[in-house]
Motif scaffolding. Structure first.
Motif, short mmCIF file in Angstrom:
data_model
loop_
_atom_site.label_atom_id
_atom_site.label_comp_id
_atom_site.label_asym_id
_atom_site.label_seq_id
_atom_site.Cartn_x
_atom_site.Cartn_y
_atom_site.Cartn_z
N HIS A 152 6.26 2.72 2.79
CA HIS A 152 6.64 4.05 2.32
C HIS A 152 6.01 5.07 3.26
CE1 HIS A 152 7.97 7.12 -0.41
NE2 HIS A 152 6.75 7.61 -0.52
N LEU A 153 6.85 5.69 4.07
CA LEU A 153 6.33 6.62 5.08
C LEU A 153 7.13 7.93 5.01
CD1 LEU A 153 4.07 6.47 7.25
CD2 LEU A 153 5.86 6.08 8.94
N PRO A 154 6.66 8.86 4.18
CA PRO A 154 7.40 10.11 3.98
C PRO A 154 7.55 10.90 5.28
CG PRO A 154 5.74 9.86 2.26
CD PRO A 154 5.49 8.77 3.28
N VAL A 155 8.74 11.48 5.46
CA VAL A 155 8.94 12.35 6.63
C VAL A 155 9.18 13.80 6.19
CG1 VAL A 155 11.44 11.97 6.85
CG2 VAL A 155 10.10 12.50 8.88
N GLN A 156 9.71 13.99 5.01
CA GLN A 156 9.95 15.30 4.36
C GLN A 156 11.13 16.07 4.93
OE1 GLN A 156 8.24 15.23 1.81
NE2 GLN A 156 6.24 14.37 2.24
N SER A 157 11.28 16.11 6.26
CA SER A 157 12.39 16.85 6.88
C SER A 157 12.65 16.24 8.25
CB SER A 157 12.01 18.33 7.02
OG SER A 157 12.93 18.98 7.89
N GLY A 158 13.87 16.43 8.75
CA GLY A 158 14.19 15.95 10.09
C GLY A 158 14.16 17.05 11.13
N TYR A 166 0.85 -1.19 0.00
CA TYR A 166 0.00 0.00 0.00
C TYR A 166 0.88 1.24 0.00
CZ TYR A 166 0.89 0.14 5.08
OH TYR A 166 1.49 0.19 6.31
N THR A 167 0.37 2.29 -0.60
CA THR A 167 1.10 3.55 -0.65
C THR A 167 0.15 4.67 -1.07
OG1 THR A 167 3.22 4.47 -1.39
CG2 THR A 167 1.87 3.48 -3.09
N THR A 168 0.28 5.90 -0.56
CA THR A 168 1.33 6.42 0.27
C THR A 168 0.74 6.80 1.62
OG1 THR A 168 3.12 8.08 0.37
CG2 THR A 168 1.08 8.75 -0.64
N SER A 169 1.53 6.77 2.64
CA SER A 169 0.99 6.90 3.99
C SER A 169 1.46 8.17 4.69
CB SER A 169 1.45 5.69 4.83
OG SER A 169 0.88 4.52 4.31
N HIS A 170 0.64 8.63 5.62
CA HIS A 170 1.01 9.78 6.45
C HIS A 170 1.36 9.26 7.85
CE1 HIS A 170 0.83 13.55 8.64
NE2 HIS A 170 0.83 14.17 7.48
N PRO A 171 2.45 9.74 8.43
CA PRO A 171 2.86 9.24 9.75
C PRO A 171 1.76 9.36 10.81
CG PRO A 171 4.61 10.60 8.81
CD PRO A 171 3.43 10.71 7.87
N PHE A 189 10.73 -4.95 -2.09
CA PHE A 189 10.52 -4.07 -3.24
C PHE A 189 11.80 -3.74 -4.01
CE2 PHE A 189 8.46 -0.23 -5.29
CZ PHE A 189 7.51 -0.98 -5.96
N GLN A 190 12.86 -4.53 -3.79
CA GLN A 190 14.05 -4.33 -4.61
C GLN A 190 13.83 -5.00 -5.96
OE1 GLN A 190 15.27 -6.41 -1.34
NE2 GLN A 190 17.23 -5.35 -1.07
N SER A 191 14.43 -4.43 -7.01
CA SER A 191 14.45 -5.10 -8.31
C SER A 191 15.54 -6.15 -8.28
CB SER A 191 14.72 -4.09 -9.42
OG SER A 191 13.59 -3.28 -9.60
N ALA A 206 11.37 -2.99 5.24
CA ALA A 206 12.12 -1.96 4.51
C ALA A 206 11.34 -0.66 4.60
CB ALA A 206 12.27 -2.38 3.05
N ILE A 207 12.04 0.39 5.02
CA ILE A 207 11.38 1.70 5.13
C ILE A 207 11.81 2.58 3.97
CG2 ILE A 207 11.02 3.75 6.57
CD1 ILE A 207 9.93 1.17 7.82
N SER A 208 10.83 3.23 3.37
CA SER A 208 11.13 4.15 2.29
C SER A 208 10.53 5.51 2.65
CB SER A 208 10.54 3.56 1.01
OG SER A 208 10.01 4.54 0.18
#
Ligand code: 5AD
Ligand code: SF4
Length: 433
Positions: A253-259, A226-231, A396-398, A291-293
């Motif tokens: 796939h869990l976008p963070v955008q900035s640290g 599933y994608t895409t998710s909000h924390p 999800f690696q090729s 695996a975290i993306s």
């Protein structure tokens, strides 16, 4: 223009939801009796555009220009997707070659619009109708081994840099039974893997964990993503699902955008670096090998060197298996577009380069850690070398492998080699000649 097109080509840009929409437009056009064009010369070209960054949006127009044929004639041109939604009728003044403009929630009306376009009208439809397009589209029939399925659209989060709440509208979840029905149809049509899609898929109203469980019960479906998710929407039930459902692949796939908490606040992200890391701790407790993306933006207005250092720090703390990173692009109408503290282009370039170098180190490390493992891959395309096929690992690696197995087969392989963006493997069981 007076003739209805007989052949079509749909060209999709941007996210997987656009790929999904592109597939469904193609199915609709085929159901109308049109044929997909082989090669370049279609009577109708549907440009299914992306508005997320300026570069992506500009591509729509540069692509239109290239559609003129050597003899001066041109195909009928439909502008679809998020640029169509954002610009509406204005698009027609930007390019005389556009025959119709249709938004992502209105494309089930393409047949009538094509008829109007053939009469020389230049129809525009950017409605977000109450009756969903899904009810008006033809049923799914054929599918490749790996299929997309949109379950939720739109976004109520209003991150200050993002156009999605405007181009895709408010968050809407499709009915549970409709989605399960579509997943069954995709399985009947040949799908072995289903990726549930949404701009905020983990905010799915019926509970994404429950939906995953229902899809996992369908015979023939072996893998679910599933994608895409909000924390902020990683519920405990969804996290638990990662430990409980064998068909749910170990990839998030869990976008963070900035640290940087300061930047996250200015982005209106509703999480801090720390709460994001805590969420991932729980996810890893449920599924240790996951695996975290992620997604990253560098050069958001006001981003200092210190803020950027915090982004590098979160990259190290998470150890991303893969990631997408972008330079901030000011989008008209978004709150960030009028914020002060624009970051100079050369600073953005430098930060993006440093970030991508760091991310590449982590993906290589993640890939190396899989060397020697016996894994199952789902083959999804041919490789360039004779006898070579490419499949996806659970993470999800090729994976490149020499085999006689074909597209759609799931085979056991041993990982032999790690590259920054792929793996090399040897097939365990040789398929007899
Ligand atoms: N500028 C740069 N990147 C953006 N994204 C979204 N909006 C912008 C923007 N204005 C990125 C985010 C998001 C991904 C799909 O695109 O990282 O997660
Ligand atoms: Fe691009 Fe967002 Fe539209 Fe997807 S939803 S095509 S990422 S603007």
């Amino acid at each position: 223009m007076t003739n209805l097109p007989k052949t079509y080509r749909v060209k999709s840009f941007g996210c997987q939801m656009n790929v999904y929409d592109g597939d469904r437009m193609a199915e609709l056009l085929s159901a109308q009796g049109m044929a997909p064009a082989l090669g370049e010369d279609a009577d109708l070209v549907v440009l299914n555009t992306c508005h997320i960054r300026e570069k992506a949006a500009d591509r729509a127009y540069s692509d239109i220009g290239r559609l003129r044929r050597e003899d001066g004639s041109r195909p009928m041109v439909a502008l679809a997707g998020c640029v169509a939604q954002a610009e509406g009728a204005e698009a027609k003044t930007r390019s005389k070659m556009i025959d119709l403009v249709v938004g992502p929630q209105a494309y089930h009306r393409l047949p009538e619009m094509l008829a109007a376009a053939a009469r020389g009208e230049r129809p525009v439809d950017t409605d977000m109708p109450a009756i969903s397009k899904f009810d008006a589209l033809p049923a799914r029939r054929r599918s490749g081994p790996s299929a997309f399925l949109t379950v939720q659209e739109g976004c109520d989060k209003f991150c200050t840099y993002c156009v999605v709440p405007y181009t895709r509208g408010a968050e809407i979840s499709r009915p549970f039974a409709d989605i399960v029905g579509e997943a069954q149809a995709l399985a009947n049509g040949g799908a072995r893997e289903i990726t549930l899609l949404g701009q905020n898929v983990n905010a799915y109203e019926g509970g994404l964990d429950k939906l995953i469980r229902a899809v996992a019960r369908i015979d023939g479906i072996e893998r679910i993503r599933y994608t895409t998710s909000h924390p902020a929407d990683m519920s405990d039930a969804l996290i638990a699902a990662h430990g409980e459902i064998g068909k749910l692949m170990p990839y998030l796939h869990l976008p963070v955008q900035s640290g940087s908490d300061r930047i996250l606040k200015a982005m209106n992200r509703s999480h801090s670096a720390d709460t994001y890391l805590k969420t991932l701790e729980k996810v890893r407790a449920a599924r240790p090998d996951i695996a975290i993306s992620g997604d990253f933006i560098v050069g958001f207005p006001g981003e200092s060197d210190e803020d950027f250092t915090a982004t590098l720090a979160i990259v190290d703390a998470v150890g991303y298996a893969s990631a997408y990173s972008f330079k901030y692009s000011a989008r008209p109408g978004t709150p960030a577009a009028t914020m002060e503290g624009a970051v100079a282009p050369e600073v953005m370039d430098d930060r993006l380069q440093r970030l991508q170098a760091r991310l590449a180190e982590h993906s290589l490390a993640f890939n190396r850690a899989t060397v020697g493992k016996d894994i199952t891959i789902l083959i999804d395309r041919k490789g360039r070398l004779p006898g070579q096929m490419i499949g996806k690992s659970p993470w999800f690696q090729s994976v490149f492998v020499e085999t006689r197995a074909g597209i759609g087969d799931m085979i056991d392989v041993t990982v032999a080699k790690a590259l920054p963006n792929s793996l090399g493997a040897t097939a365990k069981v040789k398929v007899p000649a």
